[in-house]
Design an enzyme around this catalytic site. Structure first.
Site, PDB file in Angstrom:
ATOM      1  N   TYR A   6       0.808  -1.217   0.000  1.00  0.00           N
ATOM      2  CA  TYR A   6       0.000   0.000   0.000  1.00  0.00           C
ATOM      3  C   TYR A   6       0.839   1.263   0.000  1.00  0.00           C
ATOM      4  O   TYR A   6       0.304   2.370  -0.106  1.00  0.00           O
ATOM      5  CB  TYR A   6      -0.921   0.036   1.224  1.00  0.00           C
ATOM      6  CG  TYR A   6      -2.122  -0.848   1.067  1.00  0.00           C
ATOM      7  CD1 TYR A   6      -1.980  -2.218   1.123  1.00  0.00           C
ATOM      8  CD2 TYR A   6      -3.384  -0.316   0.853  1.00  0.00           C
ATOM      9  CE1 TYR A   6      -3.077  -3.051   0.969  1.00  0.00           C
ATOM     10  CE2 TYR A   6      -4.474  -1.135   0.693  1.00  0.00           C
ATOM     11  CZ  TYR A   6      -4.314  -2.499   0.761  1.00  0.00           C
ATOM     12  OH  TYR A   6      -5.394  -3.311   0.604  1.00  0.00           O
TER      13      TYR A   6
ATOM     14  N   LYS B 262       2.697 -14.327   5.686  1.00  0.00           N
ATOM     15  CA  LYS B 262       2.987 -15.308   4.637  1.00  0.00           C
ATOM     16  C   LYS B 262       4.522 -15.437   4.574  1.00  0.00           C
ATOM     17  O   LYS B 262       5.151 -15.345   3.524  1.00  0.00           O
ATOM     18  CB  LYS B 262       2.388 -14.813   3.313  1.00  0.00           C
ATOM     19  CG  LYS B 262       2.426 -15.804   2.192  1.00  0.00           C
ATOM     20  CD  LYS B 262       1.490 -16.966   2.373  1.00  0.00           C
ATOM     21  CE  LYS B 262       1.711 -17.990   1.267  1.00  0.00           C
ATOM     22  NZ  LYS B 262       1.137 -19.303   1.565  1.00  0.00           N
TER      23      LYS B 262
ATOM     24  N   ASP C  58      -2.677 -18.198   4.611  1.00  0.00           N
ATOM     25  CA  ASP C  58      -3.697 -19.043   3.968  1.00  0.00           C
ATOM     26  C   ASP C  58      -4.394 -19.953   4.973  1.00  0.00           C
ATOM     27  O   ASP C  58      -5.581 -20.229   4.874  1.00  0.00           O
ATOM     28  CB  ASP C  58      -3.095 -19.854   2.806  1.00  0.00           C
ATOM     29  CG  ASP C  58      -1.717 -20.369   3.110  1.00  0.00           C
ATOM     30  OD1 ASP C  58      -0.765 -19.917   2.467  1.00  0.00           O
ATOM     31  OD2 ASP C  58      -1.592 -21.203   4.020  1.00  0.00           O
TER      32      ASP C  58
ATOM     33  N   ASP D 262      -6.301  -6.419   5.086  1.00  0.00           N
ATOM     34  CA  ASP D 262      -7.394  -5.987   4.228  1.00  0.00           C
ATOM     35  C   ASP D 262      -8.271  -7.189   3.879  1.00  0.00           C
ATOM     36  O   ASP D 262      -9.503  -7.163   4.023  1.00  0.00           O
ATOM     37  CB  ASP D 262      -6.775  -5.378   2.950  1.00  0.00           C
ATOM     38  CG  ASP D 262      -7.792  -4.649   2.104  1.00  0.00           C
ATOM     39  OD1 ASP D 262      -8.947  -4.529   2.535  1.00  0.00           O
ATOM     40  OD2 ASP D 262      -7.436  -4.210   0.998  1.00  0.00           O
TER      41      ASP D 262
END
Ligand code: NAP
Length: 488
Positions: free
Chosen positions: A167, A247, A347, A371
């Protein structure tokens, strides 16, 4: 001479200030800047501001009152000519200054401008004001239709880092000169071809972006999440925890680094109040077997221990010793009362919030993961029309409806004002000093309204799908009226 360039000073009310201990000092007549928002923002603000004012009166009688101060961003800013040229007229320095000055503000949704030199007004507000926490509580309101069997189990608060990650907006279009130069630098200087690095070369016809994750940005976000989790009243039968969502198995030096910074923050600044999940295993193993040696303990927490290189094995044994050194404060089951710090791969969290939502309390994550997970969790408890949020920094809050402008419904008085109303609840909780009671009465009144089935089209649609015969579809303003009837 007024304080602002394009807008007059507030006509009445007093500013909120910060006390010497860092808490907010709220006068009886606080000035609250608001951005109405574009599209359906007009409908929801009209409805919500009535509820806010009446709820304040309900709690404080006539002794306290909010003094709304309109500041501008988005389409209204352009049409009213209140914007600065450098932002293409979409927002102005006045808006940033007003929010910074008055400290507690609320906004509706804003159109993302096409052109004008800014990518998103929301991102611009967060970055200019350095609102580094995106705070998204997700909980079920009794009576809300849901696509899952036990929506009541969902009760998490997401702390999404709000200023960096992808972002940051540092990216270059495919084919641009900057992209070409950066790709050449990466391929020629940082990833020179060799049998080992060939796969790391960037294809010359790529667009490229940068994903910065800093020590400062990660630590302050995790600190805010831990402080909040320590303050949050424990939920019966559930472990208090902060889950670092990342992640890092793939993006080791960005997302993995965020996880490392979260653990470091907990260790360095909250040592006696927290326990990491691995520390809890080590302490538990020793409690179960007082004669367990350090190496045997290391083997139990690290299933692949025997296949590790000797230096890595020594590292795990050191980890065991460090955890056992916590015995005086954490041993003999004392760790069970501590705030658990754990981490989960992004995930796996997505499936676990569906299958085991009760395992999650506070989630801290870099910007992009946050988000995604916020909306995924919100979908389980009724969707975006009712999902609240706020952007925060130290002593500064900008509460916001989390949905977009839904332009096809603009000015039709049909949209659900629940998101901005519940964002107001967060705002009142943040103010504290008794104002949180205003939030409580609004939340209770919304719950009653939903339970009796007087709901806007989005919830009505879900209720009908669930076969609820008593559901009545009401307009945005009528939903506010129904809420007000419960404040009477
Ligand atoms: P959106 O405005 O959130 O609307 C998408 C759909 O979500 C709507 O068509 C509606 O679904 C449902 N929805 C949204 N708000 C609702 C509410 N209050 N009550 C009931 N249903 C609601 O997303 P978008 O169409 O992708 O974005 C439109 C504009 O908003 C864009 O300019 C975008 O950049 C901007 N945006 C702003 C923000 C923000 O200011 N925080 C956030 C996201 C997007 P149904 O059609 O199924 O009824």
């Amino acid at each position: 001479m007024g304080r602002f360039k394009h807008i007059p000073d507030p006509r009445s009310g007093s500013p909120i200030t910060v006390a010497s201990d860092g808490t907010l000092d709220i006068p009886d007549d606080p000035i609250i800047p608001f951005i109405e928002g574009d599209g359906t923002g007009r409908d929801i603000w009209r409805a919500a501001s009535r509820v806010f004012d009446r709820a304040v009166e309900h709690v404080f009688g006539r002794t306290k009152r909010l003094h709304w101060f309109e500041v501008f961003a988005g389409e209204k800013c352009v049409t009213a000519g209140k914007g600065d040229e450098e932002y293409g007229g979409w927002i102005s320095q006045d808006t940033f200054d007003a929010i910074r000055t008055y400290r507690v503000a609320i906004k509706g949704p804003l159109t993302t401008p096409v052109g004008g030199g800014i990518r998103s007004l929301n991102v611009t507000l967060r970055q200019v004001l350095d609102l580094y926490v995106c705070f998204r509580p997700v909980y079920w309101i009794e009576g809300m239709p849901s696509p899952v069997k036990r929506p009541d189990l969902m009760d998490v608060v997401i702390f999404r880092e709000n200023t960096e990650d992808v972002y940051a907006g540092i990216e270059w279009r495919q084919g641009s000169e900057a992209a070409r130069r950066l790709i050449a630098f990466l391929n020629d200087d940082l990833c020179p071809s060799s049998p080992h690095t060939a796969s790391k070369r960037v294809a010359p016809d790529s667009g490229v972006g940068i994903k910065p994750i800093s020590v400062h940005g990660s630590r302050r976000l995790c600190r805010a999440a831990i402080e909040y989790a320590l303050r949050r009243p424990p939920r019966p039968g559930r472990q208090r925890s902060v889950t670092l969502m990342h992640k890092g198995n793939i993006m080791k030096f960005t997302e993995g680094f965020f996880r490392d910074m979260g653990y470091l923050e907990a260790r360095e600044n909250f040592r006696t109040q927290t326990v990491s999940e691995r520390e809890s295993w080590i302490l538990g193993n020793r409690e179960a077997d007082g004669n367990l040696g350090d190496e045997a303990n290391a083997r139990m927490i690290e299933p692949g221990f025997d296949h590790l290189a000797p230096a890595d094995q020594r590292g795990v044994i050191e980890e065991v010793r460090a955890a056992l050194a916590l015995w005086p404060t954490h041993g003999e089951g004392r760790w069970k009362k501590k705030l658990m710090i754990k981490d989960r791969i992004a995930d796996s969290i997505f499936q676990q919030v569906l299958t085991r939502p009760e395992d999650y309390d506070v989630i801290a994550s870099p910007n992009l993961n946050g988000d995604y997970i916020s909306d995924a969790c919100a979908a389980q408890v009724g969707g975006l029309g009712i999902a609240p949020g706020a952007n925060m920094s130290d002593g500064l809050i900008l509460a916001e409806a989390t949905h977009g402008t839904a332009p096809k419904y603009a000015d039709q008085d049909v949209i659900n004002p629940g998101s901005v109303l519940l964002s107001g609840v967060i705002m009142f909780e943040y103010m504290g000093g008794g104002w949180e009671r205003v939030g409580e009465v609004i939340r209770r009144a919304i719950t009653r309204t939903i339970k009796e089935g007087r709901v806007t089209y989005d919830i009505h649609r879900l209720m009908v799908a669930e076969g609820r015969a008593d559901a009545t579809k009401v307009k945005c303003s009528e939903f506010a009226d129904a809420i007000l009837s419960h404040l009477a």
